[in-house]
Write an enzyme that holds these catalytic residues in place. Structure first.
Site, PDB file in Angstrom:
ATOM      1  N   ASP A  55       0.866  -1.176   0.000  1.00  0.00           N
ATOM      2  CA  ASP A  55       0.000   0.000   0.000  1.00  0.00           C
ATOM      3  C   ASP A  55       0.905   1.228   0.000  1.00  0.00           C
ATOM      4  O   ASP A  55       1.494   1.573   1.020  1.00  0.00           O
ATOM      5  CB  ASP A  55      -0.892  -0.039   1.239  1.00  0.00           C
ATOM      6  CG  ASP A  55      -1.817   1.177   1.334  1.00  0.00           C
ATOM      7  OD1 ASP A  55      -1.729   2.069   0.463  1.00  0.00           O
ATOM      8  OD2 ASP A  55      -2.618   1.226   2.286  1.00  0.00           O
ATOM      9  N   ASN A  57      -0.089   4.294  -0.631  1.00  0.00           N
ATOM     10  CA  ASN A  57      -0.839   5.487  -0.219  1.00  0.00           C
ATOM     11  C   ASN A  57      -0.594   6.666  -1.166  1.00  0.00           C
ATOM     12  O   ASN A  57      -0.355   7.800  -0.735  1.00  0.00           O
ATOM     13  CB  ASN A  57      -0.485   5.881   1.222  1.00  0.00           C
ATOM     14  CG  ASN A  57      -1.447   5.265   2.226  1.00  0.00           C
ATOM     15  OD1 ASN A  57      -2.665   5.319   2.040  1.00  0.00           O
ATOM     16  ND2 ASN A  57      -0.911   4.680   3.281  1.00  0.00           N
ATOM     17  N   HIS A 156      -9.590  -2.449   1.185  1.00  0.00           N
ATOM     18  CA  HIS A 156      -8.684  -2.681   0.067  1.00  0.00           C
ATOM     19  C   HIS A 156      -9.009  -4.045  -0.543  1.00  0.00           C
ATOM     20  O   HIS A 156      -9.686  -4.875   0.071  1.00  0.00           O
ATOM     21  CB  HIS A 156      -7.221  -2.706   0.523  1.00  0.00           C
ATOM     22  CG  HIS A 156      -6.702  -1.389   0.971  1.00  0.00           C
ATOM     23  ND1 HIS A 156      -5.811  -0.631   0.234  1.00  0.00           N
ATOM     24  CD2 HIS A 156      -6.940  -0.679   2.114  1.00  0.00           C
ATOM     25  CE1 HIS A 156      -5.522   0.481   0.884  1.00  0.00           C
ATOM     26  NE2 HIS A 156      -6.188   0.477   2.031  1.00  0.00           N
TER      27      HIS A 156
END
Length: 261
Positions: A55, A57, A156
């Site tokens: 991840d 971000n 997710h």
């Protein structure tokens, strides 16, 4: 959060990147990005194949979000300092966005949704990525990638990367190509909740429980030893034939008597 594992054919970096947020954490993320870049550079200097996943971000391109913000510089994940990491810094080291290598202009390839309603309507963005050095594509180590947006259990969804590695089998040393498939677990009861981290750990026993267990173990009467026989060997001439028979348990005392005879 970083987990690095060596798989011989490649080194895997599984990373959770900081969320720059709205409280001045942007510089923290930039520093973290620089650390990752130095690690990747060091591994590549050793001629190692490297796969970076996790991840990140960050929303790399406009195609990676359902609705680009009016002011990207005020939104976490859209700022220039964050996007330059995936759009400039990683490519400068020879790293390629795995998903976009196979789905260059595909839309709605999202991995995160704010809530279930937005997920149903595909109003999300792509925050989870895989990046690999160019040689992993040239040598057909990475052969496919897809987003598994049908798998629930989190805000997710998983990103699937298909790898093919060389592996020796048996004692003959014959090599064959082995495809590494993803192991994805999904069930209805995971769609709205996830297990708590503490549920994966057992509660440590108290001193009283340990003392009781020690006493029980000390006072336990040892059972007579038994010999487990699962094969019967019959000698005929110069050959030995083995025939499978039912498992037979011979008490230790009986065994000693037989040996004396």
């Amino acid at each position: 959060r970083i987990m690095i594992t060596d798989h011989q054919s490649f080194v895997l970096l599984n990373v959770y990147f900081p969320n720059s947020g709205r409280d001045g954490r942007l510089q923290d993320k930039v520093s973290f990005n620089h650390y990752i870049l130095s690690t990747l550079s060091r591994l590549r200097s050793l001629k190692r194949n490297v796969l970076l996943v996790g991840d990140l971000n960050v929303v790399a391109q406009e195609i990676d979000t359902w609705k680009p913000p009016e002011d990207p510089q005020s939104c976490a994940g859209y700022r220039d300092e964050e996007r330059s990491f995936v759009n400039s810094d990683l490519p400068s080291l020879g790293f390629i966005d795995v998903l976009r290598n196979f789905h260059k202009n595909s839309e709605k390839k999202y991995t995160w949704w704010k809530n279930l309603g937005r997920r149903k309507d595909q109003r999300g963005c792509r925050l989870d990525y895989g990046f690999a050095n160019k040689e992993m594509f040239d040598n057909k180590i990475i052969v496919g990638s897809e987003i598994l947006d049908h798998v629930h259990g989190s805000d997710h969804c998983p990103v699937y990367i298909e790898l093919v590695v060389d592996k020796k089998i048996g004692e003959s040393g014959v090599e064959e190509k082995v495809v590494i498939d993803p192991a994805v677990v999904s069930s209805k009861n995971l769609k709205r909740s996830q297990p708590k981290l503490l549920s994966f750990f057992n509660k440590a026993p108290s001193q009283e429980q340990l003392k009781t267990k020690e006493i029980e173990s000390r006072d336990k009467i040892k059972e007579p030893e038994e010999k487990k026989v699962d094969k019967e060997v019959i000698k005929k001439g110069n050959s030995i034939e083995e025939s499978k028979v039912d498992v037979v348990y011979i008490p230790a005392e009986t065994q000693k008597k037989e040996e004396k005879k």
